[in-house]
Design a protein around this motif. Structure first.
Motif, PDB file in Angstrom:
ATOM      1  N   UNK A   1       0.855  -1.188   0.000  1.00 27.17           N
ATOM      2  CA  UNK A   1       0.000   0.000   0.000  1.00 27.17           C
ATOM      3  C   UNK A   1       0.890   1.237   0.000  1.00 27.17           C
ATOM      4  N   UNK A   2       0.626   2.215  -0.899  1.00 24.01           N
ATOM      5  CA  UNK A   2       1.524   3.382  -1.023  1.00 24.01           C
ATOM      6  C   UNK A   2       1.363   4.417   0.083  1.00 24.01           C
ATOM      7  N   UNK A   3       1.425   3.976   1.330  1.00 23.11           N
ATOM      8  CA  UNK A   3       1.385   4.896   2.461  1.00 23.11           C
ATOM      9  C   UNK A   3       2.530   4.532   3.395  1.00 23.11           C
ATOM     10  N   UNK A   4       3.090   5.550   4.004  1.00 22.68           N
ATOM     11  CA  UNK A   4       4.252   5.298   4.860  1.00 22.68           C
ATOM     12  C   UNK A   4       3.862   4.660   6.176  1.00 22.68           C
ATOM     13  N   UNK A   5       2.568   4.744   6.530  1.00 19.24           N
ATOM     14  CA  UNK A   5       2.137   4.155   7.798  1.00 19.24           C
ATOM     15  C   UNK A   5       0.663   3.800   7.742  1.00 19.24           C
ATOM     16  N   UNK A   6       0.257   2.904   8.633  1.00 21.03           N
ATOM     17  CA  UNK A   6      -1.146   2.510   8.711  1.00 21.03           C
ATOM     18  C   UNK A   6      -2.023   3.686   9.146  1.00 21.03           C
ATOM     19  N   UNK A   7      -1.509   4.523  10.034  1.00 20.10           N
ATOM     20  CA  UNK A   7      -2.296   5.666  10.515  1.00 20.10           C
ATOM     21  C   UNK A   7      -2.581   6.644   9.374  1.00 20.10           C
ATOM     22  N   UNK A   8      -1.604   6.850   8.485  1.00 15.95           N
ATOM     23  CA  UNK A   8      -1.820   7.727   7.336  1.00 15.95           C
ATOM     24  C   UNK A   8      -2.824   7.098   6.374  1.00 15.95           C
ATOM     25  N   UNK A   9      -2.741   5.803   6.203  1.00 13.48           N
ATOM     26  CA  UNK A   9      -3.694   5.097   5.343  1.00 13.48           C
ATOM     27  C   UNK A   9      -5.116   5.273   5.865  1.00 13.48           C
ATOM     28  N   UNK A  10      -5.294   5.118   7.186  1.00 14.37           N
ATOM     29  CA  UNK A  10      -6.626   5.282   7.787  1.00 14.37           C
ATOM     30  C   UNK A  10      -7.110   6.729   7.651  1.00 14.37           C
TER      31      UNK A  10
ATOM     32  N   UNK B   1      -8.279   7.323   4.094  1.00 13.13           N
ATOM     33  CA  UNK B   1      -9.544   6.627   3.873  1.00 13.13           C
ATOM     34  C   UNK B   1     -10.693   7.367   4.543  1.00 13.13           C
ATOM     35  N   UNK B   2     -10.468   7.842   5.766  1.00 15.04           N
ATOM     36  CA  UNK B   2     -11.505   8.555   6.499  1.00 15.04           C
ATOM     37  C   UNK B   2     -11.893   9.849   5.772  1.00 15.04           C
ATOM     38  N   UNK B   3     -10.904  10.613   5.309  1.00 16.45           N
ATOM     39  CA  UNK B   3     -11.202  11.867   4.615  1.00 16.45           C
ATOM     40  C   UNK B   3     -11.896  11.596   3.285  1.00 16.45           C
ATOM     41  N   UNK B   4     -11.546  10.486   2.647  1.00 13.59           N
ATOM     42  CA  UNK B   4     -12.177  10.099   1.383  1.00 13.59           C
ATOM     43  C   UNK B   4     -13.664   9.815   1.607  1.00 13.59           C
ATOM     44  N   UNK B   5     -13.962   9.045   2.636  1.00  9.39           N
ATOM     45  CA  UNK B   5     -15.347   8.691   2.951  1.00  9.39           C
ATOM     46  C   UNK B   5     -16.131   9.927   3.398  1.00  9.39           C
ATOM     47  N   UNK B   6     -15.515  10.769   4.198  1.00  7.51           N
ATOM     48  CA  UNK B   6     -16.198  11.978   4.678  1.00  7.51           C
ATOM     49  C   UNK B   6     -16.519  12.918   3.526  1.00  7.51           C
ATOM     50  N   UNK B   7     -15.645  13.003   2.540  1.00  5.71           N
ATOM     51  CA  UNK B   7     -15.888  13.857   1.373  1.00  5.71           C
ATOM     52  C   UNK B   7     -17.106  13.355   0.601  1.00  5.71           C
TER      53      UNK B   7
END
Length: 207
Positions: free
Chosen positions: A6-15, A18-24
């Protein structure tokens, strides 16, 4: 075969992404739904899927939340580009698909309710669309807002008929405009009286 990274440096950044994507998506959908249903007239459930309304004498006394789902694919190559406009362009597509699903459910439910109550006006029974529009206003029970202004209904018509109705309104004789204004005045009086009756049922305590 190992799973792709997954192209994210950390799981927290991935979450977080994802959260901002869903909220949008949720914000876009809610903005579109506001054109159909005032947010003040909606209910939010904290848990559970069913609802009951024993006092409802016209509609359903109970029901269940309906799920709307949409599938969308976002290429990993687009994610790797790190271009937010590419990623979040999908939010508009998903929100649009969600609204299409909502629209089908909304108008199907409206047809069911109006059929049950008999609150239906057939345009074919009137000389013009404007005549049918006036008859529709007469059948609708309206309300007032916090300032005592009449809440006029939202009218949805087929795009092919919009221009025709606008021309009928522009070319309508004075008697028709007077009739519509008279209907609005009557509805304002009825809604004001109903609101006063509603408020009178509450206990009034001294200051």
């Amino acid at each position: 075969m190992s799973e792709p990274r997954v192209p994210f440096v950390s799981k927290s950044l991935q979450r977080a992404v994802h959260r901002s994507f869903v909220e949008e998506i949720a914000e876009l959908v809610q903005r579109e739904q506001a054109a159909y249903v005032d947010t003040k007239n909606t209910m939010k459930f904290q848990h559970g899927k069913r609802w009951t309304s024993p006092a409802n004498v016209l509609g359903d006394k109970e029901g269940e939340l309906e799920q709307h789902s949409v599938e969308s694919a976002l290429a990993l190559a687009d994610v790797v580009k790190a271009d937010p406009s590419v990623t979040f362009a999908h939010t508009g597509e998903i929100a649009g698909a969600m609204m299409s699903s909502f629209n089908r459910m909304f108008f199907t439910k409206m047809n069911e309710v109006t059929a049950q109550t008999g609150n239906v006006v057939h345009a074919a029974d009137h000389k013009s669309q404007l005549e049918a529009f006036a008859a529709t206003l007469e059948t609708i029970e309206m309300s007032i807002d916090e300032d005592g202004n009449l809440n006029l209904p939202t009218i949805f018509i087929h795009p092919n008929q919009t221009e025709k109705l606008q021309k009928e309104i522009e070319n309508a004789p004075p008697d028709m405009h007077k009739r519509i204004e008279s209907i609005k005045a009557m509805k304002l009086k009825e809604a004001t009286q109903k609101e006063e009756e509603r408020k009178s049922r509450f206990e009034r305590r001294g200051e």
